[in-house]
Design an enzyme around this catalytic site. Sequence first.
Site, PDB file in Angstrom:
ATOM      1  CG  HIS A  58      37.572  53.008  39.650  1.00 44.91           C
ATOM      2  ND1 HIS A  58      36.286  52.522  39.549  1.00 44.91           N
ATOM      3  CD2 HIS A  58      37.476  54.350  39.440  1.00 44.91           C
ATOM      4  CE1 HIS A  58      35.456  53.527  39.313  1.00 44.91           C
ATOM      5  NE2 HIS A  58      36.150  54.646  39.228  1.00 44.91           N
ATOM      6  CB  SER A  72      37.468  44.339  37.930  1.00 41.37           C
ATOM      7  OG  SER A  72      36.327  43.564  37.881  1.00 41.37           O
ATOM      8  CG  ASP A  74      38.993  37.026  40.679  1.00 42.08           C
ATOM      9  OD1 ASP A  74      37.813  37.190  41.061  1.00 42.08           O
ATOM     10  OD2 ASP A  74      39.631  37.896  40.061  1.00 42.08           O
ATOM     11  CG  HIS A 112      37.723  40.615  41.815  1.00 39.65           C
ATOM     12  ND1 HIS A 112      38.038  40.246  40.534  1.00 39.65           N
ATOM     13  CD2 HIS A 112      37.059  41.783  41.704  1.00 39.65           C
ATOM     14  CE1 HIS A 112      37.581  41.158  39.699  1.00 39.65           C
ATOM     15  NE2 HIS A 112      36.988  42.105  40.382  1.00 39.65           N
TER      16      HIS A 112
END
Length: 463
Positions: free
Chosen positions: A179, A253, A398, A426
């Site tokens: 994540h 990310s 984003d 995003h």
Amino acid sequence: MKTPIPTPIIVSPIFPGKWPRKTAQLLVSAMSLVVFLFLDFLDIVLCVIYRFVDQFTEGNTTPSCYCHRNREEERRRTNYDREGEVSETLYGIGRRNVFREMGFSRKWNGLKENGGGGGMLRRRNRWSDCGCESCVSWMSSNGDYMRRLLHVVVKESSTATFGDDCRGDKPMENVIFLHGFISSSAFWTETVFPNLSEPTKRNYRFFTVDLLGFGRSPKPRDCLYTLRDHLEMIEKSVIHPFQLGSFHLVAHSMGCVIALALAAKYSKSVKSITLIAPPYFPSPENDASLTALRRLADRKLWPPLLFGSAVMSWYEHLGRCVCFLVCRNHRTWEWILKLLTRRRDLHFTVINMTRHTHHSAWHTMHNVICGGAKLMDKYLEALEDSKVNIHVIQGSQDQVVPLECSNNIKMKVPDAEVSIVENADHTNVILHREKDFTQDLEQIWASTADSRRGEQCFGQGQP
Ligand SMILES: *[C@@H]1O[C@H](CO)[C@@H](O)[C@H](O)[C@H]1NC(C)=O
Ligand SMILES: *[C@@H]1O[C@H](CO)[C@@H](O)[C@H](O)[C@H]1NC(C)=O
């Protein structure tokens, strides 16, 4: 597939229409100068206040902040930064502050020249961090908590049989999900996991973790959350205990930086790597960390998201205040939000956003996102050499990671597949289109299995 174009400069809507553009821009920069000058000042005042409160509550005599620490001196004294893993953006030279440079906080704190540093080897929960059961459960047994493992979620089909990946007709495949910043494994378990198709569920085993310092994973105070620390914890918690001989990687990310580091280290075992909104800014090595900080958290007032990132990444003490207010009191906030929204369950992103300490988030931001920036080229080159399939997915809207980043990867590794999802930002590039996103992933894994068939057993037994 569409070639991404750099995001246009967003002009502040505070001054619409009639204002000549130049005047408006001048006013905005003047305003932002004043605001950030004030924040510089506020951060110095907070530095002094925290020093006194820390001393009072914890008996610390040395401040834990980076205001007056010297990277070169610390590198010489400790062994921790032997490979330059600690980002220079943590230190005062990287994050300049007019008032600090004028010596205000040093004077008010009564510090001597070269004072400060250290003082982090405390094992207790900090007074400014939450002490609720779910936040400190990882601490319950004393001892060396770098030995403790990450919170791992495994999803595997109950009918499948596991064992040596390389025997049998159809080897089981593994996927590891990582994540992003201030998130948790729920980012995957609540989105991709429920949408997996039956055949995929039968043939794959899925792993996801709460990264070190986030969610239910340990948040030690005597750790600087470098890329190496994050990697070691993933190896100890997933790769070694489950004996993964080969795997696919999916990361969002900030997780992309960690995934690239992992993929470069295990380049023979990685079958594919899917990067969602990877922060990648090619720049000379000595400038890469500061470039990443500037591009992701520039000191600008607009858009608000950028302003928020700037405050949290440039101002150590202001960031600690925000964490104190939000993370330490997350139970109160959750209670208020439930009352206001009249819902029994809050969205997982809201709940998971507060499960970190300032120490863990601050260091991860600087040491992984900024400190890792200078290593990205090396990792991408390693993957290109090993012919690992790289897939990049990013939303066209984003606002956190500039769209040019996807393009940058394509320029660096021409074989990388880049897809830009229209009208997604995003997080919405995954949330709210879980089914489509999961199908895309399944396709990527399936296509990789074909192109690298027969190779899957070579990568085993790496350290
Ligand atoms: C996909 O996941 C979302 C979010 O968890 C869920 O609402 C949706 O029902 C799932 N779709 C299917 C087909 O399972
Ligand atoms: C994150 O959210 C999910 C879903 O609400 C929850 O099950 C999980 O426990 C949360 N994680 C933490 C660390 O609170």
